[in-house]
Design a protein around this motif. Structure first.
Motif, PDB file in Angstrom:
ATOM      1  N   TRP A  50      18.433  22.060  35.496  1.00 57.80           N
ATOM      2  CA  TRP A  50      17.287  21.210  35.161  1.00 57.80           C
ATOM      3  C   TRP A  50      17.052  21.230  33.653  1.00 57.80           C
ATOM      4  O   TRP A  50      16.854  20.174  33.039  1.00 57.80           O
ATOM      5  CB  TRP A  50      16.054  21.718  35.908  1.00 57.80           C
ATOM      6  N   LEU A  51      17.107  22.411  33.042  1.00 58.03           N
ATOM      7  CA  LEU A  51      16.945  22.508  31.594  1.00 58.03           C
ATOM      8  C   LEU A  51      18.006  21.690  30.873  1.00 58.03           C
ATOM      9  O   LEU A  51      17.739  21.072  29.844  1.00 58.03           O
ATOM     10  CB  LEU A  51      17.031  23.967  31.146  1.00 58.03           C
ATOM     11  N   ASP A  52      19.215  21.670  31.435  1.00 55.78           N
ATOM     12  CA  ASP A  52      20.333  21.020  30.751  1.00 55.78           C
ATOM     13  C   ASP A  52      20.226  19.502  30.744  1.00 55.78           C
ATOM     14  O   ASP A  52      21.001  18.831  30.062  1.00 55.78           O
ATOM     15  CB  ASP A  52      21.669  21.456  31.376  1.00 55.78           C
ATOM     16  N   LEU A  53      19.272  18.955  31.486  1.00 56.34           N
ATOM     17  CA  LEU A  53      19.008  17.516  31.385  1.00 56.34           C
ATOM     18  C   LEU A  53      18.399  17.166  30.030  1.00 56.34           C
ATOM     19  O   LEU A  53      18.467  16.008  29.598  1.00 56.34           O
ATOM     20  CB  LEU A  53      18.066  17.066  32.499  1.00 56.34           C
ATOM     21  N   GLY A  54      17.787  18.145  29.381  1.00 53.14           N
ATOM     22  CA  GLY A  54      17.195  17.909  28.074  1.00 53.14           C
ATOM     23  C   GLY A  54      15.836  17.241  28.154  1.00 53.14           C
ATOM     24  O   GLY A  54      15.368  16.840  29.226  1.00 53.14           O
ATOM     25  N   GLY A  60      23.848  31.318  34.484  1.00 54.09           N
ATOM     26  CA  GLY A  60      22.836  30.412  33.964  1.00 54.09           C
ATOM     27  C   GLY A  60      23.256  29.765  32.656  1.00 54.09           C
ATOM     28  O   GLY A  60      23.015  28.571  32.429  1.00 54.09           O
ATOM     29  N   LEU A  61      23.894  30.537  31.779  1.00 55.89           N
ATOM     30  CA  LEU A  61      24.386  29.977  30.518  1.00 55.89           C
ATOM     31  C   LEU A  61      25.442  28.897  30.769  1.00 55.89           C
ATOM     32  O   LEU A  61      25.455  27.860  30.096  1.00 55.89           O
ATOM     33  CB  LEU A  61      24.982  31.080  29.640  1.00 55.89           C
ATOM     34  N   LEU A  62      26.333  29.142  31.734  1.00 56.67           N
ATOM     35  CA  LEU A  62      27.340  28.136  32.060  1.00 56.67           C
ATOM     36  C   LEU A  62      26.685  26.859  32.581  1.00 56.67           C
ATOM     37  O   LEU A  62      27.176  25.753  32.329  1.00 56.67           O
ATOM     38  CB  LEU A  62      28.311  28.685  33.111  1.00 56.67           C
ATOM     39  N   ARG A  63      25.580  27.008  33.272  1.00 55.29           N
ATOM     40  CA  ARG A  63      24.900  25.865  33.860  1.00 55.29           C
ATOM     41  C   ARG A  63      24.018  25.116  32.857  1.00 55.29           C
ATOM     42  O   ARG A  63      23.515  24.041  33.170  1.00 55.29           O
ATOM     43  CB  ARG A  63      24.043  26.328  35.048  1.00 55.29           C
ATOM     44  N   SER A  64      23.806  25.696  31.697  1.00 58.14           N
ATOM     45  CA  SER A  64      22.927  25.049  30.710  1.00 58.14           C
ATOM     46  C   SER A  64      23.533  25.132  29.312  1.00 58.14           C
ATOM     47  O   SER A  64      22.822  25.374  28.337  1.00 58.14           O
ATOM     48  CB  SER A  64      21.548  25.716  30.726  1.00 58.14           C
ATOM     49  N   LYS A  65      24.834  24.921  29.232  1.00 59.28           N
ATOM     50  CA  LYS A  65      25.535  25.080  27.962  1.00 59.28           C
ATOM     51  C   LYS A  65      24.966  24.177  26.872  1.00 59.28           C
ATOM     52  O   LYS A  65      24.756  24.618  25.739  1.00 59.28           O
ATOM     53  CB  LYS A  65      27.030  24.783  28.149  1.00 59.28           C
ATOM     54  N   PHE A  76      16.254  25.432  43.238  1.00 58.30           N
ATOM     55  CA  PHE A  76      15.915  24.344  42.318  1.00 58.30           C
ATOM     56  C   PHE A  76      17.126  23.667  41.666  1.00 58.30           C
ATOM     57  O   PHE A  76      16.949  22.754  40.855  1.00 58.30           O
ATOM     58  CB  PHE A  76      14.985  24.863  41.221  1.00 58.30           C
ATOM     59  N   LEU A  77      18.342  24.068  42.003  1.00 54.01           N
ATOM     60  CA  LEU A  77      19.525  23.485  41.357  1.00 54.01           C
ATOM     61  C   LEU A  77      19.570  21.957  41.403  1.00 54.01           C
ATOM     62  O   LEU A  77      19.953  21.320  40.422  1.00 54.01           O
ATOM     63  CB  LEU A  77      20.809  24.052  41.970  1.00 54.01           C
ATOM     64  N   PRO A  78      19.180  21.305  42.513  1.00 56.74           N
ATOM     65  CA  PRO A  78      19.274  19.833  42.527  1.00 56.74           C
ATOM     66  C   PRO A  78      18.396  19.131  41.508  1.00 56.74           C
ATOM     67  O   PRO A  78      18.600  17.942  41.250  1.00 56.74           O
ATOM     68  CB  PRO A  78      18.857  19.471  43.962  1.00 56.74           C
ATOM     69  N   LEU A  79      17.436  19.839  40.917  1.00 51.15           N
ATOM     70  CA  LEU A  79      16.665  19.220  39.845  1.00 51.15           C
ATOM     71  C   LEU A  79      17.542  18.918  38.632  1.00 51.15           C
ATOM     72  O   LEU A  79      17.127  18.183  37.738  1.00 51.15           O
ATOM     73  CB  LEU A  79      15.491  20.120  39.432  1.00 51.15           C
ATOM     74  N   GLY A  80      18.754  19.467  38.612  1.00 51.77           N
ATOM     75  CA  GLY A  80      19.708  19.128  37.569  1.00 51.77           C
ATOM     76  C   GLY A  80      20.297  17.744  37.734  1.00 51.77           C
ATOM     77  O   GLY A  80      20.974  17.238  36.825  1.00 51.77           O
ATOM     78  N   LEU A  81      20.054  17.112  38.879  1.00 50.87           N
ATOM     79  CA  LEU A  81      20.434  15.716  39.076  1.00 50.87           C
ATOM     80  C   LEU A  81      19.369  14.821  38.449  1.00 50.87           C
ATOM     81  O   LEU A  81      18.173  15.112  38.520  1.00 50.87           O
ATOM     82  CB  LEU A  81      20.550  15.399  40.566  1.00 50.87           C
ATOM     83  N   SER A  82      19.800  13.736  37.849  1.00 54.16           N
ATOM     84  CA  SER A  82      18.868  12.807  37.238  1.00 54.16           C
ATOM     85  C   SER A  82      17.851  12.295  38.259  1.00 54.16           C
ATOM     86  O   SER A  82      18.160  12.199  39.453  1.00 54.16           O
ATOM     87  CB  SER A  82      19.632  11.624  36.636  1.00 54.16           C
ATOM     88  N   TYR A  83      16.672  11.964  37.795  1.00 50.77           N
ATOM     89  CA  TYR A  83      15.623  11.454  38.679  1.00 50.77           C
ATOM     90  C   TYR A  83      16.048  10.171  39.384  1.00 50.77           C
ATOM     91  O   TYR A  83      15.502   9.824  40.441  1.00 50.77           O
ATOM     92  CB  TYR A  83      14.341  11.198  37.882  1.00 50.77           C
TER      93      TYR A  83
END
Length: 403
Positions: free
Chosen positions: A82-86, A137-142, A365-372
């Motif tokens: 989710w953070l990696d969406l910016g 987590g770092l790999l998921r939000s590089k 909460f991983l699916p929050l990394g998908l765009s809205y």
């Protein structure tokens, strides 16, 4: 006496029609719940006050030294995509910007040996778990986290990741902890200890596989959720890095993703119409985190073809509402998680369960990394398998897969 006499006194009840909530309501609820759970950890660590303010609840004092990093690593692990969406101009984008800032500040404080909240402790053995989840987590939000850390903080993290090489893992899922750390080092430095990276993957590929997407964990097999909590999600992320860098064992990724898809279908089926699930094995105090793999399958878009992403969203939303709805019975008065599955239930906490480890629930909460605007979020409410079955609707058979 005629039935018409009694009908005079019978109250006419309108038919019960369950209306599906608006599509946007689900994502708003997820983000709101994420904030409710994650904010106390991130805000206190960002201020250098996590040790001071986070309570410690456990049936054992063994984990007290590691509890603070455990809490942060697990929160970060779950919200990283989710953070990696910016940040963006939307209300959610502004919230995300705040949480990116808090996370960057929290990481800086966690690894500063001169600060009040230096919690990045590398010490055999328990710290290996927390460092591994942090590395994942770092790999998921590089893009939004790793690349925005100052170079001196990156250097400290790399040094601490390498320091875990003094820890010999157990011959079970702990092998994946060493492998995910080496995968992170490979991604961020171009170098790694290849033996520590490959060994765990080969054990699960060749020795620990029982069939139908279940791994034995290298020990006597117990029914539980560890395949979902740790084994499949870490194998997927490790192998993605190995494939990216052309390592020979990376070819196993295709088979592993199929196995994950199969387990995801099983996890979807265990969610009851009420949003509860079977109480199997250990680690029930991780609550909805037991659906880590189902959430990752949605994020990676590897759900089986016969499962509509919207039914997974609807099912996981029901789980979240069951455990973190309006009554907040899983949080104390200061907003910290308490030991239990649904409420205060200290008896289900094994000795390695403490306030910090409870934050594994954030894995949902991983699916929050998908765009809205991804169909996972935009498609209308859909019945999940158990809801279809108990409503008397058509349901496909549960089928194994052959490789």
């Amino acid at each position: 006496m005629s039935n018409s006499f009694f009908k005079r006194f019978k109250k006419e009840e309108p038919p019960v029609v369950e209306e599906a909530p608006p599509v946007w309501e689900d994502r708003i609820f997820w983000v709101s719940t994420l904030q409710k759970i994650a904010f106390p950890v991130l805000n206190n660590l960002a201020k250098g006050a996590l040790r001071k303010n986070m309570p410690y609840e456990s049936n054992s004092d063994e984990g007290k030294k590691f509890a603070y990093f455990s809490a942060f690593a697990r929160v970060f692990n779950g919200i990283a995509p989710w953070l990696d969406l910016g940040a963006d101009s939307s209300e959610e984008g502004r919230i995300r910007e705040k949480y990116i800032y808090l996370t960057l500040k929290a990481i800086t404080n966690s690894i500063n040996p001169n600060g009040n909240d230096y919690i990045f402790i590398v010490e055999p053995k328990q710290s290996l778990v927390d460092v591994a989840l942090f590395a994942q987590g770092l790999l998921r939000s590089k893009n939004e986290i790793w690349l925005n850390l100052p170079m001196d903080i990156q250097a400290r993290i790399i040094r601490e990741l390498k320091n875990t090489r003094i820890i010999a893992p157990y011959e079970n899922h702990w092998l994946l902890y060493t492998a995910i750390i080496e995968a992170a080092l490979l991604e961020f430095t171009g170098e790694c200890d290849k033996q520590r990276l490959v060994y765990g993957v080969s054990k699960f590929r060749d020795d620990f596989y029982l069939g139908d997407a279940v791994y034995s964990d290298g020990e006597e097999f117990d029914v539980g959720y560890y395949n979902s909590l740790i084994i499949h999600p870490m194998l997927n992320d490790i192998l993605a890095v190995m494939r990216k860098y052309g390592l020979q064992d990376g070819e196993f990724l295709d088979v592993q993703l199929m196995r994950s898809s199969r387990l995801a279908s099983q996890l979807e089926r265990v969610i009851s119409p009420e949003g509860s699930y079977p109480l199997l094995g250990k680690s029930l105090a991780y609550r909805c985190g037991v659906f880590h793999l189902l959430s990752q399958a949605a994020l990676l878009k590897i759900l089986p073809r016969n499962i509509n992403p919207a039914q997974v969203r609807s099912a996981l939303t029901k789980v979240l509402r069951t455990q973190f709805g309006n009554d907040n019975n899983n949080l104390n008065s200061d907003g910290w998680l308490i030991v239990g599955l649904n409420g205060s239930q200290s008896d289900i906490g094994e000795k390695d369960i403490n306030t910090g480890t409870l934050y594994f629930c954030c894995a949902i909460f991983l699916p929050l990394g998908l765009s809205y605007n991804d169909m996972f979020w935009t498609a209308p409410f859909a019945e999940w398998s158990s809801l279809k079955a108990w409503n008397g609707h058509q349901l496909q058979q549960d089928q194994s897969i052959n490789f």
